[in-house]
Design an enzyme around this catalytic site. Structure first.
Site, mmCIF file in Angstrom:
data_model
loop_
_atom_site.group_PDB
_atom_site.id
_atom_site.type_symbol
_atom_site.label_atom_id
_atom_site.label_comp_id
_atom_site.label_asym_id
_atom_site.label_seq_id
_atom_site.Cartn_x
_atom_site.Cartn_y
_atom_site.Cartn_z
ATOM 1 N N ALA A 57 0.837 -1.204 0.000
ATOM 2 C CA ALA A 57 0.000 0.000 0.000
ATOM 3 C C ALA A 57 0.874 1.257 0.000
ATOM 4 O O ALA A 57 0.610 2.219 -0.729
ATOM 5 C CB ALA A 57 -0.916 -0.002 1.220
ATOM 6 N N GLU A 65 26.935 -22.151 -11.759
ATOM 7 C CA GLU A 65 25.673 -21.422 -11.632
ATOM 8 C C GLU A 65 24.498 -22.367 -11.840
ATOM 9 O O GLU A 65 24.646 -23.407 -12.475
ATOM 10 C CB GLU A 65 25.594 -20.322 -12.718
ATOM 11 C CG GLU A 65 26.687 -19.303 -12.608
ATOM 12 C CD GLU A 65 26.734 -18.377 -13.834
ATOM 13 O OE1 GLU A 65 25.746 -18.288 -14.574
ATOM 14 O OE2 GLU A 65 27.793 -17.779 -14.046
ATOM 15 N N LYS A 67 21.270 -23.512 -13.754
ATOM 16 C CA LYS A 67 20.796 -23.334 -15.128
ATOM 17 C C LYS A 67 19.290 -23.094 -15.064
ATOM 18 O O LYS A 67 18.499 -24.019 -14.870
ATOM 19 C CB LYS A 67 21.114 -24.571 -15.960
ATOM 20 C CG LYS A 67 20.800 -24.381 -17.436
ATOM 21 C CD LYS A 67 21.382 -25.527 -18.244
ATOM 22 C CE LYS A 67 21.210 -25.334 -19.733
ATOM 23 N NZ LYS A 67 19.876 -24.997 -20.166
ATOM 24 N N ASP A 122 15.602 -22.508 -16.001
ATOM 25 C CA ASP A 122 14.817 -23.044 -17.110
ATOM 26 C C ASP A 122 13.811 -21.990 -17.575
ATOM 27 O O ASP A 122 12.657 -21.990 -17.165
ATOM 28 C CB ASP A 122 14.099 -24.312 -16.641
ATOM 29 C CG ASP A 122 13.598 -25.135 -17.802
ATOM 30 O OD1 ASP A 122 13.927 -24.804 -18.959
ATOM 31 O OD2 ASP A 122 12.882 -26.118 -17.556
ATOM 32 N N TYR A 147 23.250 -13.529 -16.301
ATOM 33 C CA TYR A 147 24.404 -14.414 -16.120
ATOM 34 C C TYR A 147 25.603 -14.064 -16.992
ATOM 35 O O TYR A 147 26.575 -14.800 -17.015
ATOM 36 C CB TYR A 147 24.015 -15.868 -16.323
ATOM 37 C CG TYR A 147 23.247 -16.158 -17.602
ATOM 38 C CD1 TYR A 147 23.824 -15.942 -18.842
ATOM 39 C CD2 TYR A 147 21.946 -16.650 -17.558
ATOM 40 C CE1 TYR A 147 23.122 -16.204 -20.008
ATOM 41 C CE2 TYR A 147 21.239 -16.916 -18.711
ATOM 42 C CZ TYR A 147 21.833 -16.695 -19.937
ATOM 43 O OH TYR A 147 21.144 -16.937 -21.070
ATOM 44 N N LYS A 192 23.341 -31.261 -17.070
ATOM 45 C CA LYS A 192 21.888 -31.286 -16.913
ATOM 46 C C LYS A 192 21.458 -32.372 -15.941
ATOM 47 O O LYS A 192 22.113 -33.409 -15.839
ATOM 48 C CB LYS A 192 21.233 -31.553 -18.273
ATOM 49 C CG LYS A 192 21.612 -30.523 -19.337
ATOM 50 C CD LYS A 192 20.480 -29.617 -19.675
ATOM 51 C CE LYS A 192 19.553 -30.249 -20.664
ATOM 52 N NZ LYS A 192 18.539 -29.286 -21.106
ATOM 53 N N CYS A 196 -17.856 -47.912 -21.303
ATOM 54 C CA CYS A 196 -17.398 -46.569 -20.945
ATOM 55 C C CYS A 196 -17.645 -46.323 -19.456
ATOM 56 O O CYS A 196 -18.760 -46.546 -18.976
ATOM 57 C CB CYS A 196 -18.134 -45.525 -21.777
ATOM 58 S SG CYS A 196 -17.807 -43.843 -21.220
ATOM 59 N N CYS A 229 -20.577 -43.366 -19.251
ATOM 60 C CA CYS A 229 -21.963 -43.535 -19.698
ATOM 61 C C CYS A 229 -22.363 -44.996 -19.875
ATOM 62 O O CYS A 229 -23.515 -45.297 -20.155
ATOM 63 C CB CYS A 229 -22.202 -42.773 -20.998
ATOM 64 S SG CYS A 229 -21.356 -43.535 -22.397
ATOM 65 N N CYS A 279 -15.134 -44.362 -26.779
ATOM 66 C CA CYS A 279 -16.562 -44.424 -26.492
ATOM 67 C C CYS A 279 -17.241 -43.672 -27.620
ATOM 68 O O CYS A 279 -16.939 -42.504 -27.866
ATOM 69 C CB CYS A 279 -16.857 -43.735 -25.155
ATOM 70 S SG CYS A 279 -18.591 -43.333 -24.922
ATOM 71 N N CYS A 303 -22.226 -38.900 -24.408
ATOM 72 C CA CYS A 303 -21.510 -39.284 -23.182
ATOM 73 C C CYS A 303 -21.084 -37.998 -22.470
ATOM 74 O O CYS A 303 -20.406 -37.155 -23.053
ATOM 75 C CB CYS A 303 -20.293 -40.124 -23.550
ATOM 76 S SG CYS A 303 -19.170 -40.392 -22.171
HETATM 77 S S1 IVH Z 1 25.533 -18.993 -19.972
HETATM 78 C C1 IVH Z 1 27.164 -19.203 -24.304
HETATM 79 N N1 IVH Z 1 24.377 -19.330 -17.669
HETATM 80 O O1 IVH Z 1 20.767 -22.146 -20.982
HETATM 81 C C2 IVH Z 1 26.821 -19.313 -22.889
HETATM 82 N N2 IVH Z 1 23.137 -19.868 -19.605
HETATM 83 O O2 IVH Z 1 21.138 -24.374 -22.851
HETATM 84 C C3 IVH Z 1 25.816 -18.346 -22.485
HETATM 85 N N3 IVH Z 1 20.848 -20.607 -19.168
HETATM 86 O O3 IVH Z 1 20.953 -20.259 -23.931
HETATM 87 C C4 IVH Z 1 24.853 -18.882 -21.559
HETATM 88 N N4 IVH Z 1 20.944 -20.432 -16.986
HETATM 89 O O4 IVH Z 1 19.394 -19.459 -22.057
HETATM 90 C C5 IVH Z 1 24.249 -19.442 -18.989
HETATM 91 N N5 IVH Z 1 23.475 -19.530 -15.553
HETATM 92 C C6 IVH Z 1 23.348 -19.635 -16.871
HETATM 93 C C7 IVH Z 1 22.145 -20.076 -17.474
HETATM 94 C C8 IVH Z 1 22.089 -20.180 -18.853
HETATM 95 C C9 IVH Z 1 20.172 -20.745 -18.018
HETATM 96 C C10 IVH Z 1 20.295 -20.921 -20.502
HETATM 97 C C11 IVH Z 1 20.629 -19.922 -21.563
HETATM 98 C C12 IVH Z 1 21.302 -20.697 -22.663
HETATM 99 C C13 IVH Z 1 20.798 -22.071 -22.388
HETATM 100 C C14 IVH Z 1 21.698 -23.114 -22.982
#
Ligand code: IVH
Length: 684
Positions: free
Chosen positions: A32, A113, A115, A117, A226, A321, A415, A418, A433, A438
């Protein structure tokens, strides 16, 4: 205090609170109070329009929607990262890095770092001001989504005073939607009868593609950055020596108000990097957003430069991954679910279990054959897995824990909803079915009919549909058009106002185009594209209903399966009755007089193949433009191809087009065509 001073003060305060809220996750004032500051600023700016600047917090949401996104060329291509699921390959990566950097190099430090999604974006700061934001696109050309990115409040519109060498930079990062926001968004969409996003990444990508930034502003998108690229690396190296480390660059970004993920760690060996990855693999569900792995980067920028890149990806980074997440739980029973076209799918009802951030209580079993192949039985302890999508799968059975009295699954013959006998079609594994009334099918059919790509009846979601069916107010989609305000207003959780809105939405749907009506009918095998072809060639529902299988098969893209399905649909007396209800209600059932295929877009019926690199469009963009005008894009050149669009360095497709005598358009001709100026081309 002068209005100018107060405005400057308010902006600074609001920026600080945005940063605290969206980046540090640590607000110090209530919503607020924040709204009060924002309102005061807005009022002052209205009174003093000459003081409005583009970097004011009030200017995050832009004006009118765009008709398409301009194309941006990335000065440094946005490459992808090489991926692996195996720790040994990460060790192999480290070995290669050592080999490349040479024996005299200092020990290699890595930055690890999460990754994220989400969707990769680039942000350009010129003279310290955010001037352009873009998607990755094909890596070389992306969409200019500046207006959409401006709505993300963790993105500073201006960097605080910085060293002159760092005023022109490009920041890259990942836009994502927190899981809770994704779930809230889907709940809202379900209520409004809109299609659901399959996962947070798709929701983020879909949001960034919206052409109206006012809609984007309603989606609570977030960002983690990043990487930092400096226009003048040499000047930076000379003036700001500590920027020679990726880790320090992340710190710099963080100090300058950009959202850097807090779980970044610098380590002295690949084994320490792998340990850190394992920690997060185990803890990923604790995060409020999705990650699909970890990223391991060589820290010193100079070593990165020495390592360079292949055509696809830099050699100084690897993505480790996570394998799909699995869990074991008890399968309580196998239920059957009846879909819109009557297909019956077995579903596993599970002892609820927490997996990858959500509680799973159902999983798909696909079909009877799959159940038999994996020998899945009620009472079993099963392994479930969540891969890239949110719908979990049953991947196996723990036979050692099978109860002694368990019995193999047998597909019921009736089914479950029904009671009609289930029919197994010859060419498919599916069982269906065939009772059109239904209730399970009717419910799903109405939801499809009202969906966004069909008749788009806003406000007719699953909950309302279920009540309408239960109360006997509708038995098929034709009955929607005789519903009255009084009937609707009497439903649970339905006020006068929403009843009125729903009636308005139903009435508005009467004038949808013919192809959407045909798609909405839910004829088996007839998707949006087939519906467009049928609409264009038959021009009225009456003609479609009268068409023979042979006649339908002469329409481009319509094969025997679709033709057969259309004929069967109209042979059914109940379906013909629905059409009669539409007629009585005044639903539009023909193409407007005098329109050629153009009611469906000037490129309807035309097939395109793209080859080579276009300067002003990404592939996706070019394809989207063609499809928006009713054309179709395929990947192989054949006698059926209408045009080949050739950019620079085209491949063998161009040769093939020449052999087959298919017209080839260059980028300029293509632009003319989509701008509607190439009437010569259009008429061919
Ligand atoms: S570095 C050329 N750091 O993952 C390297 N990418 O599968 C530049 N992504 O296209 C990317 N977290 O969209 C980097 N901590 C991270 C990331 C990251 C997610 C994504 C990014 C990249 C894709 C590759």
């Amino acid at each position: 205090m002068s209005p100018a001073r107060r405005i400057a003060q308010l902006r600074e305060e609001i920026r600080t609170h945005d940063h605290r809220y969206f980046v540090l996750d640590h607000p110090i004032i209530s919503d607020a109070e924040y709204d009060r500051l924002m309102r005061e600023l807005q009022e002052l700016e209205v009174a003093h329009p000459e003081l409005v600047t583009p970097d004011s917090p009030t200017q995050r949401v832009g004006g009118a929607p765009l008709s398409s996104f301009p194309v941006v060329t990335h000065p440094v291509p946005m490459l992808s990262i090489s991926n692996t699921y195996a720790a040994e390959e990460v060790v192999e990566f480290d070995r290669r890095v050592h080999e490349w950097v040479g024996p005299d190099a200092p020990p290699i430090q890595y930055v690890v770092e999460l990754k994220i999604d989400g969707v990769a974006v680039s942000l350009r700061y010129q003279e310290g001001v955010f001037i352009q934001g873009a998607t990755r696109g094909d890596g070389e050309h992306g969409d200019d989504i500046t207006a959409n990115l401006r709505t993300i409040r963790s993105i500073p519109l201006r960097l605080p005073a910085v060293h002159p060498a760092l005023r022109n930079v490009e920041v890259r990062g990942e836009v994502y939607l927190p899981r809770a926001s994704f779930e809230a968004l889907n709940r809202l969409r379900a209520e409004q009868g809109e299609s659901l996003f399959v996962n947070p990444r798709n929701a983020a990508a879909g949001s960034l593609k919206l052409l109206d930034s006012r809609l984007v502003a309603q989606r609570p998108l977030r960002l983690f950055v990043y990487s930092l690229l400096c226009d003048d690396e040499a000047a930076v190296e000379a003036a700001v020596p500590e920027m020679d480390s990726h880790y320090h660059r992340l710190q710099w970004l963080n100090e300058h108000g950009l959202p850097v993920n807090p779980h970044v760690r610098r380590v002295g060996s690949i084994h320490a990097a792998l340990d850190y990855c394992d920690d997060w693999q185990a803890r990923r569900a604790d995060l409020p957003y999705d990650i699909d792995g970890m990223v391991i980067k060589v820290d010193p920028i100079r070593q990165q430069q020495r390592l360079g890149a292949t055509l696809k990806s830099p050699r100084w980074v690897v993505a480790y991954k996570f394998a799909a997440q699995q869990a074991a739980t008890r399968l309580k029973e196998i239920q059957l679910q009846v879909g819109r076209t009557g297909v019956v799918t077995p579903v596993a009802i599970l002892e609820p279990i927490f997996l990858a951030g959500t509680t799973v209580s159902r999983a798909t079993l696909h079909n009877e054959e799959e159940i038999r192949r994996k020998d899945i039985r009620a009472g079993d302890t099963v392994y479930i897995e969540k891969g890239g999508d949110v719908i979990p799968k049953v991947v196996g059975v723990d036979l050692s824990r099978r109860p002694s009295d368990s019995v193999p699954f047998v597909m019921p013959s009736a089914c479950p909803v029904c009671g009609s006998p289930l029919v197994r079609s010859e060419e498919e594994v599916a069982v269906r079915c065939e009772n059109l009334s239904c209730p399970a099918q009717v419910q799903a059919r109405i939801e499809h009919f009202a969906g966004r790509n069909a008749m788009e009846i806003d406000g007719l979601g699953p909950a309302i549909t279920e009540q309408l069916l239960r109360q006997g107010m509708v038995t098929d989609v034709g009955d929607l058009y005789t519903l009255t305000h009084e009937q609707l207003a009497a439903l649970e959780r339905m006020g006068e106002k929403s009843a009125e809105n729903l009636i308005t939405a139903i009435t508005a749907s009467k004038t949808r185009s013919l192809d959407r009506l045909i798609f909405g009918l839910g004829i088996h095998h007839v998707g949006e594209r087939a519906a467009r072809q049928l609409a264009e060639h038959c021009r009225t529902v009456e003609a479609l209903r009268a068409a023979s299988k042979e006649a339908l098969e002469t329409i481009p893209e319509i094969g025997p399966t679709i033709a057969e399905s259309v004929v069967t649909f109209f042979q059914n007396a109940r379906n013909r009755e629905v059409i009669d209800k539409f007629r009585r209600a005044g639903v539009t059932m023909e193409l407007p007089e005098g329109t050629g295929g153009s009611a469906l877009g000037p490129l309807a019926g035309k097939t395109f193949v793209l080859t080579g690199v276009l300067a002003r469009f990404t592939r996706e963009d070019a394809a989207a433009r063609i499809e928006a005008l009713g054309g179709r894009v395929t990947s192989t050149v054949s006698a059926k191809t209408s045009y080949v669009i050739a950019g620079s360095s085209p491949g063998s497709k161009l040769e093939r087009a020449r052999q087959l005598g298919i017209p080839v358009l260059d980028e300029e001709e293509f632009e003319e065509l989509i701008r509607g100026q190439g009437s010569g081309v259009r008429g061919q």
